[in-house]
Write a protein that holds these residues in place. Structure first.
Motif, short mmCIF file in Angstrom:
data_model
loop_
_atom_site.label_atom_id
_atom_site.label_comp_id
_atom_site.label_asym_id
_atom_site.label_seq_id
_atom_site.Cartn_x
_atom_site.Cartn_y
_atom_site.Cartn_z
N PRO A 142 0.80 -1.23 0.00
CA PRO A 142 0.00 0.00 0.00
C PRO A 142 0.83 1.27 0.00
O PRO A 142 2.05 1.25 0.20
N ILE A 143 0.14 2.38 -0.20
CA ILE A 143 0.70 3.71 0.04
C ILE A 143 0.68 3.94 1.55
O ILE A 143 -0.23 3.49 2.25
N GLN A 144 1.65 4.67 2.06
CA GLN A 144 1.87 4.72 3.50
C GLN A 144 0.80 5.47 4.28
O GLN A 144 0.49 5.13 5.41
N ASN A 145 0.22 6.52 3.70
CA ASN A 145 -0.73 7.32 4.47
C ASN A 145 -1.80 7.93 3.57
O ASN A 145 -1.67 7.94 2.34
N ALA A 146 -2.83 8.46 4.20
CA ALA A 146 -4.00 8.96 3.47
C ALA A 146 -3.66 10.17 2.60
O ALA A 146 -4.15 10.27 1.46
N ASN A 147 -2.83 11.08 3.11
CA ASN A 147 -2.50 12.26 2.32
C ASN A 147 -1.77 11.90 1.04
O ASN A 147 -2.05 12.45 -0.03
N TYR A 149 -1.88 9.03 -0.48
CA TYR A 149 -2.86 8.30 -1.30
C TYR A 149 -3.72 9.28 -2.11
O TYR A 149 -3.94 9.10 -3.31
N ARG A 150 -4.14 10.35 -1.45
CA ARG A 150 -4.95 11.35 -2.15
C ARG A 150 -4.13 12.08 -3.20
O ARG A 150 -4.63 12.39 -4.29
N LEU A 151 -2.85 12.35 -2.90
CA LEU A 151 -2.00 13.04 -3.86
C LEU A 151 -1.79 12.19 -5.12
O LEU A 151 -1.90 12.70 -6.25
N VAL A 152 -1.51 10.92 -4.94
CA VAL A 152 -1.30 10.03 -6.09
C VAL A 152 -2.56 9.99 -6.95
O VAL A 152 -2.50 10.10 -8.19
N THR A 153 -3.70 9.84 -6.32
CA THR A 153 -4.97 9.81 -7.05
C THR A 153 -5.18 11.11 -7.82
O THR A 153 -5.58 11.12 -8.99
N GLU A 154 -4.88 12.21 -7.17
CA GLU A 154 -5.06 13.54 -7.76
C GLU A 154 -4.14 13.74 -8.96
O GLU A 154 -4.56 14.28 -10.00
N LEU A 155 -2.89 13.29 -8.85
CA LEU A 155 -1.94 13.47 -9.94
C LEU A 155 -2.33 12.65 -11.17
O LEU A 155 -2.19 13.12 -12.31
N PHE A 179 -4.51 1.12 -0.96
CA PHE A 179 -3.91 0.31 -2.02
C PHE A 179 -4.16 0.94 -3.38
O PHE A 179 -5.29 1.26 -3.74
N TYR A 180 -3.06 1.14 -4.12
CA TYR A 180 -3.13 1.73 -5.45
C TYR A 180 -2.19 0.93 -6.34
O TYR A 180 -1.02 0.74 -6.00
#
Length: 294
Positions: A142-147, A149-155, A179-180
């Motif tokens: 997984p990605i380590q934290n929520a922030n 995770y949101r950044l990756v999704t946003e990019l 998980f991404y």
């Protein structure tokens, strides 16, 4: 936890007070970086935090080693054997799911081999099993934290909105957790957020170039300068290109390998000072010159 355990073991044999651990949030870091009786601070982390440490340390002019953010570029030279280098590129881009300071984060490929490389990397990405690291079949965590995770999704969303083409991944896994899947984004270039910003996550943007000079210019068009790499069969050309990259470390047909005997440090906004090797050890010393008239 591994660092804490290491210090416990060290303190079993070292005199009391030689090695100490202090845990805390930002106020601890602020106190350390501004304290008059602390002569040296070494920090690994984000560029904004490194800038804050540098500002705090200016009052005492204490010595600093700052290993900060990176947005490492890799150039695949014309005529490269795509089949033999694709796995190495994938593994060094997605080491620790891309959550490594010196991971390969931008890939520039000659237009004659661009689609082949995109497809090879997409195939490798599609074969990964995303899930709980405690399960034996999992190859991608997984990605380590929520922030983040949101950044990756946003990019990724921003890239698609600006003409990017997702050739693998691009959608968060269903269920609980950050998980991404490993995501390959094609048809993006400098000026797109996923290329310009350090994603620090499981996304690799791929950009096509026409000339090697153009690739070098795009690779250097970045405020970061931690690491970079050149991939190809012509080692003489690879060495020539490597010397033109504006970064602290350049690998040829490899990336992300940090060795204890080799100096490692960034340029531009990726930090200052050196870690590892003799030069890294000397960062912990203060030069004194004694002149004695005979």
């Amino acid at each position: 936890m591994n660092t804490l355990r290491l210090v416990e073991i060290m303190n079993e044999v070292l005199p009391k007070g030689v090695v100490n651990v202090v845990l805390g949030e930002a106020e601890i870091g602020n106190a350390i970086s501004s304290h008059a009786n602390i002569n040296k601070v070494i920090f690994t982390g984000s560029t904004p935090t490194g800038q804050k440490i540098m500002a705090n340390a200016s009052n005492t002019l204490k010595r600093l080693t700052l290993e900060l953010g990176g947005n490492d570029a890799a150039i695949v030279l014309p005529g490269a054997d795509i089949g033999s280098i694709a796995e190495g590129i994938f593994n060094t881009a997605f080491i620790n799911m891309g959550q490594t300071c010196a991971a390969l984060k931008r890939l520039y490929v000659h237009e004659s081999q661009y689609e082949e490389m995109c497809q090879k990397l997409a195939d490798i990405a599609a074969s990964q099993v995303v899930g709980n690291g405690l399960e034996s079949t999992t190859t991608f965590g997984p990605i380590q934290n929520a922030n983040q995770y949101r950044l990756v999704t946003e990019l990724v969303e921003d890239a698609v909105n600006n003409g990017g083409r997702v050739v693998s991944g691009g959608k968060a896994s269903s269920g609980k957790g950050y998980f991404y899947p490993p995501t390959i984004v094609a048809d993006v270039s400098n000026g797109t957020r996923v290329v310009d910003e350090e994603q620090f996550g499981p996304v690799l943007p791929i950009t096509s170039y026409s000339t090697v000079e153009q690739a070098v210019a795009m690779a250097n068009d970045c405020k970061f300068g931690l690491g970079g790499s050149v991939w190809g069969s012509d080692l003489e050309l690879a060495s020539t290109v490597a010397k033109q990259l504006e970064c602290g470390t350049v690998w040829i047909n490899n990336h992300s390998e940090v060795l204890p005997n080799a100096p490692f440090g960034g340029s531009k906004m990726s930090g200052l000072g050196i870690e590892f090797g003799l030069k890294g050890l000397l960062e912990y010393t203060q030069l004194q010159v004694i002149h004695s008239k005979k």
